[in-house]
Design an enzyme around this catalytic site. Structure first.
Site, mmCIF file in Angstrom:
data_model
loop_
_atom_site.group_PDB
_atom_site.id
_atom_site.type_symbol
_atom_site.label_atom_id
_atom_site.label_comp_id
_atom_site.label_asym_id
_atom_site.label_seq_id
_atom_site.Cartn_x
_atom_site.Cartn_y
_atom_site.Cartn_z
ATOM 1 N N SER A 127 0.843 -1.194 0.000
ATOM 2 C CA SER A 127 0.000 0.000 0.000
ATOM 3 C C SER A 127 0.884 1.252 0.000
ATOM 4 C CB SER A 127 -0.948 -0.041 1.200
ATOM 5 O OG SER A 127 -1.954 0.943 1.095
ATOM 6 N N ASP A 196 -10.158 -4.847 -4.479
ATOM 7 C CA ASP A 196 -9.659 -3.846 -3.533
ATOM 8 C C ASP A 196 -10.603 -2.643 -3.528
ATOM 9 O OD1 ASP A 196 -8.263 -1.855 -2.139
ATOM 10 O OD2 ASP A 196 -6.322 -2.584 -2.837
ATOM 11 N N HIS A 225 -8.000 -5.277 -0.091
ATOM 12 C CA HIS A 225 -6.797 -4.451 0.075
ATOM 13 C C HIS A 225 -5.744 -5.097 0.970
ATOM 14 C CE1 HIS A 225 -4.489 -0.775 -0.149
ATOM 15 N NE2 HIS A 225 -4.430 -0.704 1.168
#
Length: 251
Positions: A127, A196, A225
């Site tokens: 991320s 996601d 995610h």
């Protein structure tokens, strides 16, 4: 006021112990003084010449990522993870530049203090950590780069999360991954969950299109995610292992 709001939206430090280190052999350490930082890190050793520098996202801390630590253990590679300033036991406050400096400090700690060869080092970012790993990859040698659930840039994320509030006009954090990704000149594996809800999979596709060869994109069906590794299961673990093994052998 606006800067405070931006910081609160971008960085979500957490000092809770999520338990991912409790049952694992690990060594905690302090580092970063030469970069004017006071950081906390953790070694998860394996009898291998390959080491993963693991860089987490904007939430939680190094006690959270059990799925990834299991992955690296199963692949038989060592892992070093660290917390940004303000996260876990690391002191200070986070910002884009401070996150980049923290990654450089971790890299220096591994390469210069522990004599780990850059050619056996894997940069792995999740991320927001993918943005940090990508910036590190542009300026430092490594065997390969892995980014997971990573976005194109901060402005695009602001539009994605707050479509009716033009906060991007006032943002100072850029994280311009889409303009940087083409400057990584060693193997790059991009991982992303097909479902996601936070960082849409189209961002991974765009980053892959802009990335330099050699590159590989793995989209994990049904993954969101934060569960890419667990949902991907054995086939994904084998693919990541094959990518790392080939990249390290090729250096």
């Amino acid at each position: 006021m606006i800067r405070t709001i931006e910081r609160l939206l971008t960085f979500k430090p957490n000092s809770d112990d999520h338990g991912a280190l409790e049952s694992r052999e690990h060594i905690r350490c302090r580092f970063g003084k030469e970069f004017a930082l006071d950081l906390d890190g953790v070694w998860l050793p394996q009898p291998s010449d390959t080491t993963v520098l693991f860089i987490h996202g904007n939430r939680h801390n190094i006690t959270r990522f059990g799925d990834h630590y299991d992955l690296f253990r199963d692949l038989g590679v060592s892992c070093f993870a660290f917390d940004y300033p303000g996260y876990g036991l690391s002191r200070g406050s986070p910002s884009e530049s401070v996150l980049y400096a923290s990654a450089r400090a971790a890299y220096s700690f591994l390469v210069h203090h522990h004599q780990i060869a850059p050619t056996s080092l894997v940069l792995y970012g999740c991320s927001l950590g993918g943005a940090v790993a990508l910036d590190l990859a542009i300026h430092h040698k490594a065997a390969c780069l892995v980014t997971e659930s990573t976005f194109t840039n901060s402005h695009a994320m602001a539009k994605q999360l707050y479509p009716y509030i033009p906060i991007q006009r006032f943002m100072t954090n850029r994280f311009q991954n889409d303009t940087k990704v083409g400057d990584v000149h060693y193997p790059h594996l991009l991982l992303h969950g097909e479902r996601d809800p936070l960082v849409p999979v189209r961002m991974a596709i765009e980053l892959h299109q802009r990335a330099s060869e050699p590159k590989q994109l793995l989209i994990v069906p049904e993954a969101t995610h934060t569960n890419t590794i667990s949902v991907g299961g054995a086939p994904l673990r084998e693919a990541i292992g094959a990518f790392i093994k080939t990249a390290v052998a090729g250096r």
